[in-house]
Design an enzyme around this catalytic site. Structure first.
Site, mmCIF file in Angstrom:
data_model
loop_
_atom_site.group_PDB
_atom_site.id
_atom_site.type_symbol
_atom_site.label_atom_id
_atom_site.label_comp_id
_atom_site.label_asym_id
_atom_site.label_seq_id
_atom_site.Cartn_x
_atom_site.Cartn_y
_atom_site.Cartn_z
ATOM 1 N N ASN A 39 -3.316 8.243 5.686
ATOM 2 C CA ASN A 39 -2.133 7.406 5.887
ATOM 3 C C ASN A 39 -1.801 7.125 7.351
ATOM 4 O O ASN A 39 -1.134 6.128 7.652
ATOM 5 C CB ASN A 39 -0.916 8.076 5.239
ATOM 6 C CG ASN A 39 -1.040 8.183 3.735
ATOM 7 O OD1 ASN A 39 -1.549 7.281 3.088
ATOM 8 N ND2 ASN A 39 -0.573 9.294 3.177
ATOM 9 N N HIS B 276 -6.220 -6.013 -2.081
ATOM 10 C CA HIS B 276 -7.076 -6.071 -0.894
ATOM 11 C C HIS B 276 -7.307 -7.509 -0.436
ATOM 12 O O HIS B 276 -8.120 -7.753 0.456
ATOM 13 C CB HIS B 276 -8.406 -5.378 -1.163
ATOM 14 C CG HIS B 276 -8.327 -3.897 -1.072
ATOM 15 N ND1 HIS B 276 -9.426 -3.067 -1.215
ATOM 16 C CD2 HIS B 276 -7.276 -3.072 -0.849
ATOM 17 C CE1 HIS B 276 -9.042 -1.802 -1.085
ATOM 18 N NE2 HIS B 276 -7.753 -1.777 -0.864
ATOM 19 N N ARG C 226 0.822 -1.204 0.000
ATOM 20 C CA ARG C 226 0.000 0.000 0.000
ATOM 21 C C ARG C 226 0.862 1.262 0.000
ATOM 22 O O ARG C 226 0.499 2.276 -0.608
ATOM 23 C CB ARG C 226 -0.920 -0.027 1.234
ATOM 24 C CG ARG C 226 -1.906 1.112 1.318
ATOM 25 C CD ARG C 226 -2.910 0.880 2.433
ATOM 26 N NE ARG C 226 -3.697 2.087 2.687
ATOM 27 C CZ ARG C 226 -3.793 2.681 3.861
ATOM 28 N NH1 ARG C 226 -3.144 2.196 4.904
ATOM 29 N NH2 ARG C 226 -4.521 3.761 4.022
ATOM 30 N N HIS D 88 0.402 4.451 -2.449
ATOM 31 C CA HIS D 88 0.173 5.807 -1.961
ATOM 32 C C HIS D 88 1.308 6.745 -2.342
ATOM 33 O O HIS D 88 1.081 7.942 -2.522
ATOM 34 C CB HIS D 88 -0.025 5.795 -0.450
ATOM 35 C CG HIS D 88 -1.386 5.329 -0.035
ATOM 36 N ND1 HIS D 88 -2.107 5.917 0.979
ATOM 37 C CD2 HIS D 88 -2.178 4.341 -0.523
ATOM 38 C CE1 HIS D 88 -3.282 5.304 1.101
ATOM 39 N NE2 HIS D 88 -3.334 4.338 0.210
#
Length: 329
Positions: free
Chosen positions: A97, A196, A66, A70
């Site tokens: 975050n 996910h 992730r 990001h």
């Protein structure tokens, strides 16, 4: 854990990558085997650091994957997610975050080892990209060739995060438009959503529009399996603390695999942005293909990660190679 160690796999495939660098180099100055001459142990150092961290805490694999996502979606893949706040709040301190994104200490450890071995050579942005791949290997045996050559940015702004990270409440149309703005296709979007398969979500990210107040009218989202909804309500009552988390994938929550797409078929997508993939003809077909043929998803996931890893990168003389990932030089 998955047969060949990542280090052994790298030793087998890197010579082949280097042989074909001319055909694998990207148009933006990235290429596979970028550090083969200047810091030949770079990928091995990062992979060993990640392997140790994931063994100690399997949940960190999802965070490192992730983190790459990001980083790339805000200001491009430039390591800006790693910078600490100074005169202004940095990306890592955005509510998007913090506190959910973890693993900065792992990047710091890998970078310190790299600086000791070949100072000023390997960028923090590349460490994040390699660490994401290595996490996918540790969590699910996935492997792909990562291009290197990213340079580090010097700017990180908390104010830029919200508008550049897709919301868990987005529908297919908004997700497709959002990914297109990052030069990623709808197919890339569905493929990358498979990340996910691991990780967790805070109750606050889905209870409102999925469990208790669908479309602002009360009640649960009709696209969610009723038994799954009852399980979630038990874990996330209306009075639940914002610190409570649940797995994104109820089938295999610690293994990166295509069971995420099986979840969607069974109406067990946790977030609206997950289950919405079943509401569109094109994404519906892709979900079903990935669920039936997981090998196809595994291959496409690596390809999509490479494509994502090239978003708005700085190369050559642009940016810098940070000595420490938390502060610009």
């Amino acid at each position: 854990m998955w047969g060949l160690s990542l280090v052994s796999l790298l030793l087998l495939v890197i010579p082949l990558f280097v042989l074909f660098l001319s055909t694998t180099a990207s148009g933006q100055g990235l290429k596979v085997g970028y550090y083969y001459q200047t810091c030949p142990e770079a990928e091995e150092i990062i992979s060993q650091t990640v392997a140790k961290a994931v063994k100690a805490n399997p949940g960190v694999a999802a965070s490192l994957i992730r983190m790459h996502f990001h980083d790339c979606f805000v200001r491009g893949c430039d390591g800006s997610i790693l910078l600490d706040s100074s005169d202004n709040k940095a990306e890592k301190d955005s509510p998007v975050n913090n506190p959910s994104l973890r693993g900065y200490d792992i990047i710091d450890e890998a970078k310190a080892k790299l600086e000791a071995k070949c100072a000023g050579v390997v960028s923090c942005a590349d460490v994040v990209a390699f660490a994401a791949r290595d996490s996918a290997y540790q969590a699910g045996g996935l492997f792909w060739a990562v291009e290197g050559g990213r340079r580090d940015g010097r700017i990180s702004r908390e104010s830029e995060v919200t508008d550049n990270i897709p919301s868990p409440s987005f529908d297919v149309s908004r997700l497709t438009q959002f990914f297109a703005s990052k030069q990623l296709s709808q197919e890339d979007m569905v493929t990358l959503s498979g990340a996910h398969s691991i990780g967790v979500s805070h109750c606050s990210s889905f209870t409102g529009d999925r469990l208790y107040n669908f479309s602002g009218r009360g009640g649960q989202d009709p696209s969610m399996d009723s038994k799954y909804a009852l399980q979630l309500k038990a874990k996330c009552p209306t009075s639940a603390s914002s610190d409570i988390v649940v797995p994104l994938d109820p089938l295999t929550p610690t293994k990166l695999d295509a069971k995420y797409f099986v979840d969607l078929q069974e109406k067990r997508g946790l977030l609206k942005s997950d289950q919405t993939l079943m509401s569109n003809d094109a994404t519906y077909r892709q979900v079903n293909i990935n669920a039936k043929y997981p090998t196809i998803w595994r291959i496409n996931f690596g390809r999509a990660m490479v494509k994502m890893g090239a978003i708005d990168v700085s190369t050559g003389s642009q940016g810098e190679i940070r000595k420490q990932c938390r502060v610009p030089n």
